[in-house]
Design a protein around this motif. Structure first.
Motif, short mmCIF file in Angstrom:
data_model
loop_
_atom_site.label_atom_id
_atom_site.label_comp_id
_atom_site.label_asym_id
_atom_site.label_seq_id
_atom_site.Cartn_x
_atom_site.Cartn_y
_atom_site.Cartn_z
N HIS A 133 0.82 -1.11 -0.11
CA HIS A 133 -0.14 0.02 0.12
C HIS A 133 0.87 1.20 -0.09
O HIS A 133 2.12 1.31 0.83
N ALA A 134 0.49 2.25 -0.82
CA ALA A 134 1.16 3.57 -0.90
C ALA A 134 0.37 4.64 -1.05
O ALA A 134 -0.81 4.46 -1.25
N ILE A 135 0.96 5.77 -0.95
CA ILE A 135 0.33 7.01 -0.96
C ILE A 135 1.15 7.91 -2.19
O ILE A 135 2.09 8.01 -1.96
N VAL A 136 0.26 8.52 -2.97
CA VAL A 136 0.61 9.16 -4.19
C VAL A 136 0.40 10.66 -4.02
O VAL A 136 -0.74 10.87 -3.83
N LEU A 137 1.41 11.58 -4.08
CA LEU A 137 1.20 12.88 -3.89
C LEU A 137 0.61 13.33 -2.59
O LEU A 137 -0.14 14.53 -2.51
N GLY A 138 0.57 12.46 -1.79
CA GLY A 138 -0.03 12.86 -0.39
C GLY A 138 -1.35 12.79 -0.23
O GLY A 138 -2.00 12.83 0.87
N PHE A 139 -2.08 12.31 -1.26
CA PHE A 139 -3.50 12.16 -0.99
C PHE A 139 -4.22 10.96 -1.65
O PHE A 139 -5.48 10.57 -1.14
N SER A 140 -3.80 10.68 -2.80
CA SER A 140 -4.38 9.57 -3.44
C SER A 140 -3.87 8.00 -3.19
O SER A 140 -2.25 7.72 -3.02
N SER A 141 -4.50 7.12 -2.63
CA SER A 141 -4.00 5.63 -2.24
C SER A 141 -3.82 4.83 -3.24
O SER A 141 -4.40 4.92 -4.32
N ALA A 142 -2.83 3.89 -3.04
CA ALA A 142 -2.55 3.13 -4.32
C ALA A 142 -2.27 1.60 -3.51
O ALA A 142 -1.79 1.54 -2.56
N ILE A 143 -2.74 0.62 -4.26
CA ILE A 143 -2.41 -0.59 -3.72
C ILE A 143 -2.01 -1.77 -4.99
O ILE A 143 -2.29 -1.32 -6.12
N ILE A 144 -0.96 -2.42 -4.59
CA ILE A 144 -0.27 -3.54 -5.56
C ILE A 144 -0.59 -4.89 -4.87
O ILE A 144 0.10 -5.28 -4.01
N ALA A 145 -1.55 -5.71 -5.49
CA ALA A 145 -1.77 -6.90 -5.06
C ALA A 145 -0.53 -7.85 -5.36
O ALA A 145 0.22 -7.50 -6.08
N ASP A 146 -0.26 -8.83 -4.41
CA ASP A 146 0.64 -9.95 -4.83
C ASP A 146 0.76 -10.49 -6.23
O ASP A 146 1.71 -10.63 -6.88
N LYS A 147 -0.23 -10.72 -6.80
CA LYS A 147 -0.70 -11.17 -8.34
C LYS A 147 -0.01 -10.34 -9.26
O LYS A 147 0.33 -10.79 -10.28
N ASP A 148 0.24 -8.92 -8.99
CA ASP A 148 0.82 -7.99 -9.71
C ASP A 148 2.41 -7.48 -9.30
O ASP A 148 2.87 -6.36 -9.80
N ILE A 149 3.00 -8.46 -8.36
CA ILE A 149 4.25 -8.26 -7.87
C ILE A 149 4.93 -9.22 -8.79
O ILE A 149 4.74 -10.27 -8.47
N ARG A 150 6.23 -8.84 -9.51
CA ARG A 150 6.90 -9.82 -10.35
C ARG A 150 7.59 -10.99 -9.39
O ARG A 150 7.78 -10.63 -8.10
N GLU A 151 7.82 -12.10 -9.91
CA GLU A 151 8.25 -13.02 -9.06
C GLU A 151 9.64 -12.98 -8.34
O GLU A 151 9.92 -13.62 -7.51
N GLU A 152 10.31 -11.95 -8.89
CA GLU A 152 11.53 -11.68 -8.48
C GLU A 152 11.58 -11.08 -6.92
O GLU A 152 12.61 -11.64 -6.12
N PHE A 153 10.38 -10.67 -6.43
CA PHE A 153 10.27 -10.31 -5.16
C PHE A 153 9.40 -11.09 -4.27
O PHE A 153 8.62 -11.86 -4.66
N THR A 154 10.23 -11.40 -3.11
CA THR A 154 9.56 -12.42 -2.06
C THR A 154 9.29 -11.53 -0.68
O THR A 154 10.11 -10.76 -0.33
N TYR A 155 8.27 -12.08 -0.12
CA TYR A 155 7.73 -11.34 1.11
C TYR A 155 8.45 -11.99 2.42
O TYR A 155 8.87 -13.20 2.35
N ARG A 156 9.03 -10.95 3.02
CA ARG A 156 9.83 -11.58 4.38
C ARG A 156 9.46 -10.74 5.61
O ARG A 156 9.14 -9.39 5.24
N ASN A 157 9.63 -11.17 6.59
CA ASN A 157 9.35 -10.35 7.90
C ASN A 157 10.62 -10.51 8.90
O ASN A 157 11.18 -11.67 9.36
#
Length: 225
Positions: free
Chosen positions: A100-124
Motif C-alpha cells: 500500500h502506498a500514498i501518491v502525492l500525499g492524497f491518493s491511495s494506491a494498492i499493488i496486489a501480490d499477483k501484480d508483483i513480479r516473482e523476483e520479489f519475495t515477502y519476508r518479515n
C-alpha cells in the motif's frame, strides 16, 4: 513522474449577489471547492490553479436569483493517471498479499501480490514486513520506501490507484536510480535477448563439436568388423 498535466481554460464563475463586494475572494473560494476532486471536464483531479481575471466588472445574469457571471482565464495542475503510466508513491503498509502506498500525499494506491513480479519475495525481518529481490539483495521495498509502479486502473470516485510491479523499471526508486540510471527498459530487454541468443549459440556449437567426435568411433568399429 507521469500522470501530471497542465490545462488552460476560459471560465465563467457564477457568484451570488450577496458576495458582490468581494467578487475575487468569492471566485477563489468557488474554485477551491474543486481541489482534490475528479473533474470530468478536465479529465483529472485538480491539484492547484492560477487565475487571471479577464474583466474587472462582473455581468449580472437574469433569473429568479440574479447571479454575477465573472469571466476568467485559469491554469490548472491536474492529476490524471492512465493505464501503463509510471507513478511514484511512499509505502505506508506491507502485508503478505499487498503493498500500500500514498501518491502525492492524497491518493491511495494498492499493488496486489499477483501484480508483483516473482523476483520479489515477502519476508518479515525483525518484525518489519518487506519485499526483497532474489536477484538483487539490496533491492528492498519496506514501509517508508519510495516506489515507482505502473498504473493498472484508477478509481475516479475514491481517487484510488491499482498498480503493478511487473515491469523491470518498477520497484524501489532508491535502488532503480542507482542501478538502472540511463538504461532504458528497451535496452535492458535487448541485452537480455542477446544474452539468451549467445547461450543458444554456445549450445549449438557444443552440439556440432560433439557430433564429429562420434563419427570416427563408428568408422573404427566398421573397419574392425
Amino acid at each position: 513522474m507521469e500522470g501530471l498535466k497542465v490545462s488552460d481554460a476560459n471560465l465563467v464563475v457564477y457568484v451570488h449577489p450577496s458576495k458582490s463586494n468581494k467578487v475575487p475572494q468569492a471566485v477563489l473560494n468557488e474554485l477551491s471547492t474543486l481541489l482534490f476532486t475528479f473533474s470530468e471536464i478536465f479529465d483529472g483531479v485538480m491539484l492547484a490553479y492560477d487565475v487571471n481575471f479577464l474583466e474587472k466588472c462582473a455581468k449580472i445574469l437574469s433569473g429568479v436569483h440574479p447571479y454575477l457571471g465573472v469571466k476568467l482565464k485559469a491554469t490548472f495542475l491536474l492529476f490524471s493517471p492512465k493505464p501503463n503510466m509510471l507513478l511514484e508513491g511512499k509505502v505506508v503498509k506491507i502485508t503478505q498479499d499487498s503493498i500500500h502506498a500514498i501518491v502525492l500525499g492524497f491518493s491511495s494506491a494498492i499493488i496486489a501480490d499477483k501484480d508483483i513480479r516473482e523476483e520479489f519475495t515477502y519476508r518479515n525481518k525483525h518484525g518489519q514486513d518487506r519485499y526483497t529481490s532474489r536477484l538483487h539483495k539490496r533491492h528492498v521495498i519496506k514501509v517508508g520506501s519510495m516506489i515507482r509502479f505502473e498504473v493498472k486502473s484508477f478509481d475516479e470516485e475514491i481517487l484510488h490507484v491499482f498498480g503493478s510491479l511487473k515491469p523491470d523499471a518498477t520497484g524501489s526508486i532508491h535502488w532503480l536510480d542507482r542501478n538502472l540510471e540511463g538504461v532504458p527498459q528497451s535496452d535492458r530487454s535487448a541485452k537480455k535477448k542477446r544474452e539468451n541468443e549467445g547461450e543458444l549459440q554456445i549450445v549449438e556449437q557444443n552440439a556440432m563439436v560433439e557430433e564429429p567426435m562420434k563419427k570416427p568411433k563408428k568408422q573404427r568399429i566398421k573397419e574392425e568388423s
